[in-house]
Write an enzyme that holds these catalytic residues in place. Structure first.
Site, PDB file in Angstrom:
ATOM      1  N   PRO A   1       0.935  -1.303   0.043  1.00 24.01           N
ATOM      2  CG  PRO A   1      -0.238  -0.751   1.653  1.00 24.01           C
ATOM      3  CD  PRO A   1       0.693  -1.823   1.277  1.00 24.01           C
TER       4      PRO A   1
ATOM      5  CG  ASP B   1       5.114  -0.266   2.747  1.00 22.39           C
ATOM      6  OD1 ASP B   1       4.065  -0.431   3.171  1.00 22.39           O
ATOM      7  OD2 ASP B   1       5.495  -1.629   3.147  1.00 22.39           O
ATOM      8  CG  HIS B   2      -0.504   5.076   4.213  1.00 20.61           C
ATOM      9  ND1 HIS B   2      -0.084   5.261   5.856  1.00 20.61           N
ATOM     10  CD2 HIS B   2      -0.566   5.369   3.220  1.00 20.61           C
ATOM     11  CE1 HIS B   2      -0.769   6.128   5.986  1.00 20.61           C
ATOM     12  NE2 HIS B   2      -1.049   6.244   4.318  1.00 20.61           N
ATOM     13  NE  ARG B   3       3.005  -3.079   4.332  1.00 20.60           N
ATOM     14  CZ  ARG B   3       3.502  -4.290   3.526  1.00 20.60           C
ATOM     15  NH1 ARG B   3       3.668  -5.204   3.853  1.00 20.60           N
ATOM     16  NH2 ARG B   3       4.524  -3.756   2.791  1.00 20.60           N
TER      17      ARG B   3
END
Length: 437
Positions: free
Chosen positions: A236, A408-410
């Site tokens: 994501p 990476d939005h995590r």
């Protein structure tokens, strides 16, 4: 590394093999490596010919202890599959083989052995064992043009024979690569005569890996890049852009350029120093994706285009603490060895953050694809004169460049990405001289 393509057997059946002696050359995803024998004896049979691909741990040859055992083991050994017709054939599943009980199997390597080293440029590019060291493209051209590589003197690093050496031997015009340090492909210009006229019919302006009407299989490196890029689709990602004024950076670059410092090394140093202040942006994900992984070091990987396709990311280790001039020397060495596939795995797999620079091509902006396992990659475009309005309403012309961060939005949130870019811009705009301290 899960599989390797056999480039060349340095020993043939019946040859004496010493413990630790190189027996064959294997092409992994991004490097050519010598494979050494773990046993002393005689090479009885080759089960996987040059050009074939074997998974790690597959039996690819049989070694016996005594010369008397060679005939018996060779008779019992499974027939080797036929070598691929085309040198550029891509990896296929290797057939299972059953070694004879008396023989010691040679397995595809699990860890990367020492890189192949060629002789000095002052002599033909061959090792003490008589093996000629040449780039894959040079070998392909030599085969097509009927050139004996053994008679050539290599112009590449450590005497490695390049495609240009083969063309020169046949008297054909040479296309000179304009080496790009970033992730853009190398641009070629046709050789011209003394009067400025083209020596041959004009070649296409852009790089191509095949001719019109052809279907060209992906090579080993391209397949590795393809797998990583497809894997990145499940991450994501989000993107944040920033405009950085580069007047002071450009002025400082002019001061250090004569000392061997490239703009890529300068940008990598600036990124490394800023990452040390923003450890979350230097973080990635664990192998199973269940946790955030915080590296102990700040290692900036920089994308480099390969002449025959694909990308490799040499790593500038400890970019936050290594001095600028040492980093510049390291970068020049890494680029030279990456283009001849001589990097060790730790030199291209240990990056914690990636930099992709297309500024040398004059692009306004671009987005980079995030390498799996890392948290962010920074895309750097060209610096160009721009009309800028000041806070007081004044108008001036400043040099500015666009940078885009893919994250990476995590692991990284928008505020963290923005804070990183703000600090990077402040360093570049106000105090680039500190990068040399």
């Amino acid at each position: 590394m899960t599989e390797g393509k056999i480039v060349e057997w340095l020993k043939k059946p019946g040859d004496k093999v010493e413990r630790g002696e190189s027996v064959l050359v294997v092409e992994s995803d991004k490097a050519d490596m010598d494979v050494e024998s773990f046993n002393e004896g005689f090479l009885a049979a080759v089960l996987m010919p040059a050009g074939g691909t074997a998974p790690v741990g597959e039996t690819i040859a049989l070694i016996v202890e005594t010369e008397a055992e060679i005939a018996e083991v060779a008779a019992k050994a499974p027939a080797a599959p036929a070598a691929p017709a085309a040198p550029a054939a891509q990896p296929v599943a290797a057939p299972a083989t059953a070694p004879a009980p008396a023989a010691q199997p040679v397995a595809a390597p699990v860890a990367a052995p020492a890189p192949v080293m060629a002789a000095a440029v002052s002599a033909p590019a061959s090792t003490a064992s008589g093996r000629v060291v040449a780039s894959p493209r040079a070998k392909k051209l030599a085969s097509q043009l009927g050139v004996a590589l053994e008679a050539l003197r290599g112009s590449g690093p450590h005497g490695r024979i390049q495609a240009e050496d083969v063309l020169a031997a046949t008297g054909q015009p040479i296309t000179v690569p304009r080496v790009a340090e970033g992730s853009g492909p190398a641009v070629t210009a046709a050789a011209v005569g003394g009067n400025g006229a083209a020596a041959t019919a004009p070649a296409p302006a852009g790089q191509a890996f095949g001719r019109p009407g052809e279907s060209v299989a992906f090579n080993t490196l391209q397949n590795a890049v393809n797998r990583n890029m497809v894997a990145s689709l499940v991450v994501p990602c989000f993107r944040v852009g920033y405009t950085i004024t580069t007047d002071k950076l450009d002025a400082f670059y002019k001061q250090v350029k004569g000392k061997g410092v490239t703009m890529t090394a300068l940008l990598a140093k600036a990124v490394g120093v800023t990452l040390a202040r923003h450890p979350q942006v230097n973080a990635g994900t664990s192998a199973d994706g269940s946790a955030m992984a915080y590296p102990a070091e700040v290692n900036v990987a920089v994308a480099v285009a390969m002449e025959d396709g694909g990308l490799i990311t040499p790593v500038l280790a400890n970019a936050d603490t290594t001095d600028l001039y040492s980093m510049a020397r390291n970068w020049a060495d890494l680029v030279a060895r990456s283009r001849t596939k001589q990097l060790q795995p730790e030199e291209y797999t240990t990056g914690t953050f990636t930099l992709s620079n297309l500024g040398m091509f004059g692009v306004d902006r671009f987005d980079a694809i995030l390498p799996p396992g890392t948290g962010a990659i920074l895309a750097v475009a060209a610096s160009r004169p721009t009309v800028v309005a000041g806070k007081d309403g004044s108008i001036s012309v400043k040099r500015q460049m666009q940078v885009n961060l893919t994250a990476d939005h995590r692991v990284i949130y928008g505020a963290q990405a923005a804070a990183f870019l703000k600090d990077l811009a402040q360093l570049i705009e106000t105090n680039p001289e500190s990068l040399a301290i």
